[in-house]
Design an enzyme around this catalytic site. Structure first.
Site, mmCIF file in Angstrom:
data_model
loop_
_atom_site.group_PDB
_atom_site.id
_atom_site.type_symbol
_atom_site.label_atom_id
_atom_site.label_comp_id
_atom_site.label_asym_id
_atom_site.label_seq_id
_atom_site.Cartn_x
_atom_site.Cartn_y
_atom_site.Cartn_z
ATOM 1 N N GLY A 97 0.826 -1.204 0.000
ATOM 2 C CA GLY A 97 0.000 0.000 0.000
ATOM 3 C C GLY A 97 0.861 1.255 0.000
ATOM 4 N N ARG A 124 7.290 1.798 1.203
ATOM 5 C CA ARG A 124 7.601 0.378 1.417
ATOM 6 C C ARG A 124 7.999 -0.267 0.095
ATOM 7 N NH1 ARG A 124 3.358 -2.059 4.815
ATOM 8 N NH2 ARG A 124 4.218 -0.642 6.359
ATOM 9 N N ARG A 172 2.037 10.963 -8.986
ATOM 10 C CA ARG A 172 1.374 11.165 -7.690
ATOM 11 C C ARG A 172 2.167 10.622 -6.513
ATOM 12 N NH1 ARG A 172 -4.786 11.829 -8.032
ATOM 13 N NH2 ARG A 172 -5.036 12.437 -10.183
ATOM 14 N N ARG A 230 -0.267 -8.777 -3.234
ATOM 15 C CA ARG A 230 -0.287 -7.682 -2.266
ATOM 16 C C ARG A 230 0.620 -8.051 -1.100
ATOM 17 N NH1 ARG A 230 -1.679 -3.907 1.108
ATOM 18 N NH2 ARG A 230 -2.771 -4.363 3.051
ATOM 19 N N ILE A 231 1.474 -7.102 -0.703
ATOM 20 C CA ILE A 231 2.252 -7.246 0.529
ATOM 21 C C ILE A 231 1.879 -6.039 1.376
ATOM 22 C CG2 ILE A 231 4.177 -8.658 -0.342
ATOM 23 C CD1 ILE A 231 5.778 -6.070 -0.786
ATOM 24 N N SER A 258 0.298 -4.557 5.588
ATOM 25 C CA SER A 258 0.047 -4.799 7.003
ATOM 26 C C SER A 258 -1.427 -5.106 7.221
ATOM 27 C CB SER A 258 0.464 -3.583 7.826
ATOM 28 O OG SER A 258 -0.281 -2.460 7.405
ATOM 29 N N GLU A 278 -16.492 2.044 12.919
ATOM 30 C CA GLU A 278 -17.511 2.472 13.901
ATOM 31 C C GLU A 278 -18.501 1.342 14.164
ATOM 32 O OE1 GLU A 278 -17.699 5.332 15.485
ATOM 33 O OE2 GLU A 278 -16.294 6.602 14.391
ATOM 34 N N GLU A 325 -7.683 -5.845 6.716
ATOM 35 C CA GLU A 325 -6.872 -4.891 5.957
ATOM 36 C C GLU A 325 -7.837 -4.200 5.001
ATOM 37 O OE1 GLU A 325 -5.619 -6.195 2.182
ATOM 38 O OE2 GLU A 325 -7.710 -6.590 2.793
ATOM 39 N N MET A 326 -7.359 -3.576 3.929
ATOM 40 C CA MET A 326 -8.268 -2.729 3.159
ATOM 41 C C MET A 326 -8.159 -2.886 1.629
ATOM 42 S SD MET A 326 -8.114 0.720 5.508
ATOM 43 C CE MET A 326 -9.421 1.493 4.601
ATOM 44 N N ASP A 368 -0.804 -4.671 14.016
ATOM 45 C CA ASP A 368 -1.519 -4.269 15.229
ATOM 46 C C ASP A 368 -2.594 -5.321 15.501
ATOM 47 O OD1 ASP A 368 -2.398 -2.332 12.772
ATOM 48 O OD2 ASP A 368 -4.141 -3.084 13.848
ATOM 49 N N ARG A 393 9.131 -2.108 12.061
ATOM 50 C CA ARG A 393 8.250 -2.535 10.971
ATOM 51 C C ARG A 393 9.011 -3.140 9.803
ATOM 52 N NH1 ARG A 393 2.678 0.049 10.201
ATOM 53 N NH2 ARG A 393 2.013 0.104 12.344
HETATM 54 N N1 HPA Z 1 -7.741 -2.012 10.030
HETATM 55 C C1 HPA Z 1 -7.691 -1.903 8.709
HETATM 56 N N2 HPA Z 1 -6.575 -2.035 8.031
HETATM 57 C C2 HPA Z 1 -5.436 -2.285 8.706
HETATM 58 C C3 HPA Z 1 -5.432 -2.391 10.084
HETATM 59 C C4 HPA Z 1 -6.641 -2.255 10.774
HETATM 60 O O1 HPA Z 1 -6.701 -2.362 12.007
HETATM 61 N N3 HPA Z 1 -4.147 -2.610 10.475
HETATM 62 C C5 HPA Z 1 -3.405 -2.627 9.356
HETATM 63 N N4 HPA Z 1 -4.180 -2.437 8.280
#
Ligand code: HPA
Length: 235
Positions: free
Chosen positions: A20, A24, A43, A87-88, A90, A162, A179-180, A204, A217
């Site tokens: 992302g 990195r 960008r 994808r690599i 977190s 939320e 993740e996202m 986390d 990290r």
């Molecule tokens: N939420 C969403 N994406 C993330 C998180 C998380 O807690 N930690 C790392 N990527």
């Protein structure tokens, strides 16, 4: 050149790793590739192409979230004919047996919605990883220090969630981490007949609140990058 990628034709390898974070991408290219060359900085979304054990590889930032990843993955597939996208990145741990620094190999990626949701109408499509890549990654992970988990993850639209009830349902149903980006990557790869996988490092933890100190990290992310590279070229 595409709208968002400035690389010339031929400057993007058939295999692309997608963190992302563009920095990195820079770190991974400098650390793991030979002869890494900057091929995109449109960008600030840095992309580098070099070789790993003689194989051409591009490491291209995807940005955060599925809409951003969708732009880069679409252009890599349609304009540069990329075949393998890994994808690599977190993720946040969601199970008690998942700890920070662990590696997650994502077999499936659940979502509420993704940029592709609209085309499925009433179907709850199940985005899943390429099996050959997945099984090669599992083999590669066996030789690494990091503890590895293989299973389902959740691709969220929000970092600052939320909906604690949603997290609760994910945890109840065995989801390893949040993740996202992965769900949209898997969906696009399936649509275009390409291979995709997400190899993630737990940075986390949603239940314990544990988090990787920022100075640690990079070191912890090394196993993830090696697993992705080994999987790409042994499958
Ligand atoms: N939420 C969403 N994406 C993330 C998180 C998380 O807690 N930690 C790392 N990527």
């Amino acid at each position: 050149m595409t709208v968002h990628i400035g690389a010339k034709p031929g400057q993007i390898a058939p295999t692309v790793l997608m963190p992302g974070d563009p920095y990195r991408a820079k770190w991974a290219a400098e650390t793991f590739l030979d002869d890494a060359e900057l091929v995109n900085e449109v960008r600030g979304m840095l992309g580098f192409t070099g070789t790993w054990r003689g194989h051409p590889v591009t490491i291209q930032g995807s940005g955060m979230g599925m809409p951003s990843l969708s732009i880069y993955a679409n252009e890599l597939i349609s304009e540069y004919d990329v075949q393998t996208l890994i994808r690599i990145g977190s993720c946040g741990g969601m199970q008690p047996h998942v700890d920070i620094r662990d590696v997650i190999i994502a077999m499936t990626a659940s979502t509420i919605t993704s940029p592709s949701s609209g085309i499925f109408r009433e179907v709850n499509y199940a985005p899943c990883a390429d099996y050959a890549l997945l099984s090669a990654a599992v083999k590669a992970a066996a030789n690494k220090d990091a503890k590895t988990h293989v299973g389902g993850i959740y691709s969220s639209d929000v970092f600052y969630a939320e909906r604690p009830d949603l997290d609760e349902q994910m945890v109840r149903h065995g989801i390893l981490a949040v993740e996202m980006e992965a769900a949209e990557l898997y969906t696009l790869a399936a649509r275009h007949g390409r291979r995709a996988l997400a190899v993630l490092t737990v940075s986390d933890h949603l239940q314990t609140g544990a988090a990787l100190p920022s100075e640690e990290r990079e070191r912890s992310f090394g196993d993830m990058v090696e697993i992705a590279l080994e999987a790409a070229f042994s499958s």
